[in-house]
Design a protein around this motif. Structure first.
Motif, short mmCIF file in Angstrom:
data_model
loop_
_atom_site.label_atom_id
_atom_site.label_comp_id
_atom_site.label_asym_id
_atom_site.label_seq_id
_atom_site.Cartn_x
_atom_site.Cartn_y
_atom_site.Cartn_z
N GLN A 1 30.32 27.67 34.91
CA GLN A 1 29.62 26.27 34.87
C GLN A 1 28.28 26.48 34.21
O GLN A 1 27.26 27.46 34.56
N MET A 2 27.97 25.80 33.03
CA MET A 2 27.02 26.05 32.00
C MET A 2 26.21 24.72 32.22
O MET A 2 26.75 23.58 31.55
N ASN A 3 24.90 24.57 32.57
CA ASN A 3 24.00 23.59 32.62
C ASN A 3 22.78 23.81 31.76
O ASN A 3 22.41 24.96 31.56
N SER A 4 22.16 22.57 31.41
CA SER A 4 20.96 22.77 30.79
C SER A 4 20.95 23.58 29.47
O SER A 4 20.28 24.70 29.18
N LEU A 5 22.20 23.42 29.02
CA LEU A 5 22.45 24.00 27.60
C LEU A 5 21.53 24.21 26.66
O LEU A 5 20.78 23.05 26.11
N LYS A 6 21.35 25.26 25.89
CA LYS A 6 20.32 25.31 24.74
C LYS A 6 20.86 25.76 23.56
O LYS A 6 22.04 26.58 23.47
N PRO A 7 20.31 25.52 22.29
CA PRO A 7 20.93 25.78 21.17
C PRO A 7 21.08 27.55 21.18
O PRO A 7 22.30 27.92 20.30
N GLU A 8 20.42 28.24 21.65
CA GLU A 8 20.59 29.68 21.72
C GLU A 8 21.76 30.08 22.58
O GLU A 8 21.89 31.32 22.57
N ASP A 9 22.26 29.20 23.12
CA ASP A 9 23.64 29.44 24.01
C ASP A 9 24.75 29.26 22.99
O ASP A 9 26.08 29.80 23.52
N THR A 10 24.60 28.99 21.73
CA THR A 10 25.79 28.93 20.98
C THR A 10 26.36 30.19 20.84
O THR A 10 25.70 31.06 20.16
N ALA A 11 27.81 30.23 20.86
CA ALA A 11 28.39 31.57 20.75
C ALA A 11 29.88 31.35 21.05
O ALA A 11 30.10 30.30 21.52
N VAL A 12 30.46 32.42 20.59
CA VAL A 12 32.10 32.42 21.25
C VAL A 12 31.90 33.32 22.55
O VAL A 12 31.41 34.29 22.98
N TYR A 13 32.67 32.66 23.83
CA TYR A 13 32.59 33.12 24.95
C TYR A 13 33.71 33.66 25.40
O TYR A 13 34.81 33.10 25.18
N PHE A 14 33.67 35.00 25.88
CA PHE A 14 34.89 35.78 26.22
C PHE A 14 35.15 36.00 27.64
O PHE A 14 33.90 36.25 28.30
N CYS A 15 36.11 35.95 28.16
CA CYS A 15 36.69 36.17 29.51
C CYS A 15 36.85 37.96 29.48
O CYS A 15 37.50 38.31 28.61
N HIS A 16 36.53 38.44 30.57
CA HIS A 16 36.87 40.01 30.67
C HIS A 16 37.21 40.30 32.00
O HIS A 16 36.79 39.72 32.98
N MET A 17 38.05 41.29 32.11
CA MET A 17 38.60 41.78 33.15
C MET A 17 38.48 43.23 33.35
O MET A 17 38.67 43.97 32.47
N LEU A 18 37.93 43.85 34.39
CA LEU A 18 37.81 45.27 34.75
C LEU A 18 38.57 45.76 35.87
O LEU A 18 38.22 45.27 37.06
N THR A 19 39.70 46.38 35.72
CA THR A 19 40.60 46.48 36.87
C THR A 19 40.16 47.69 37.69
O THR A 19 38.97 48.73 37.37
N GLN A 20 40.71 48.20 38.78
CA GLN A 20 40.42 49.08 39.72
C GLN A 20 40.50 50.42 39.07
O GLN A 20 39.97 51.33 39.70
N ILE A 21 41.16 50.41 38.11
CA ILE A 21 41.52 51.84 37.42
C ILE A 21 40.98 51.76 35.94
O ILE A 21 41.16 52.68 35.21
N TYR A 22 39.79 50.82 36.09
CA TYR A 22 38.87 50.95 34.75
C TYR A 22 39.70 50.52 33.51
O TYR A 22 39.36 50.76 32.45
N PHE A 23 40.68 49.75 33.52
CA PHE A 23 41.32 49.06 32.29
C PHE A 23 40.70 47.75 31.92
O PHE A 23 40.04 46.99 32.98
N ASN A 24 40.26 47.69 30.61
CA ASN A 24 39.72 46.39 30.23
C ASN A 24 40.69 45.59 29.39
O ASN A 24 41.21 46.01 28.62
N TYR A 25 40.38 44.26 29.89
CA TYR A 25 41.18 43.33 29.14
C TYR A 25 40.23 42.14 28.75
O TYR A 25 39.29 41.61 29.60
N TRP A 26 40.50 41.61 27.49
CA TRP A 26 39.77 40.41 26.92
C TRP A 26 40.48 39.30 26.70
O TRP A 26 41.52 39.33 26.19
N GLY A 27 39.97 38.18 26.59
CA GLY A 27 40.38 36.99 26.26
C GLY A 27 40.14 36.65 24.80
O GLY A 27 39.48 37.48 24.42
N GLN A 28 40.97 35.71 24.31
CA GLN A 28 40.53 35.57 22.54
C GLN A 28 39.39 34.80 22.35
O GLN A 28 38.89 34.78 21.30
#
Length: 116
Positions: A81-108
């Motif tokens: 949830q992003m409130n009081s958004l500012k121009p400097e918040d402009t970006a591509v936002y990525f979802c990330h998962m770090l598993t228990q065995i330290y595998f990394n996954y990224w969204g698009q």
């Protein structure tokens, strides 16, 4: 194989709000640390917020008090949830998962643009 699919980005005026979602496939969502990162044009990817499987939350200083991360383990979904958004918040936002065995996954990624 884990897939992360973000949604909810878009164009918003300064001071406005957006809610990002990240739907995860597979059965390891509940035990994984989840997070949001962002990358603005010409800049490195940076951490926005993370939430552990136990619910411990960490925010970047730049978003503290404005953004809120949460997770719904029953729906395998992460939110930002992003409130009081500012121009400097402009970006591509990525979802990330770090598993228990330290595998990394990224969204698009999903584009967030804050502009009047």
């Amino acid at each position: 194989q884990v897939q992360l699919v973000e949604s909810g980005g878009g164009l918003v005026q300064p001071g406005g709000s957006l809610r990002l979602s990240c739907a995860a496939s597979g059965s390891i969502f509940t035990s994984s640390r989840m997070g949001w990162y962002r990358q603005a044009p010409g800049k490195q990817r940076e951490l926005v917020a993370t939430i552990t499987s136990g619910g411990t939350i960490n925010y970047a200083d730049s978003v503290k008090g404005r953004f809120s991360i949460s997770r719904d383990n029953a729906k395998n979904t992460l939110y930002l949830q992003m409130n009081s958004l500012k121009p400097e918040d402009t970006a591509v936002y990525f979802c990330h998962m770090l598993t228990q065995i330290y595998f990394n996954y990224w969204g698009q990624g999903t584009q967030v643009t804050v502009s009047s």
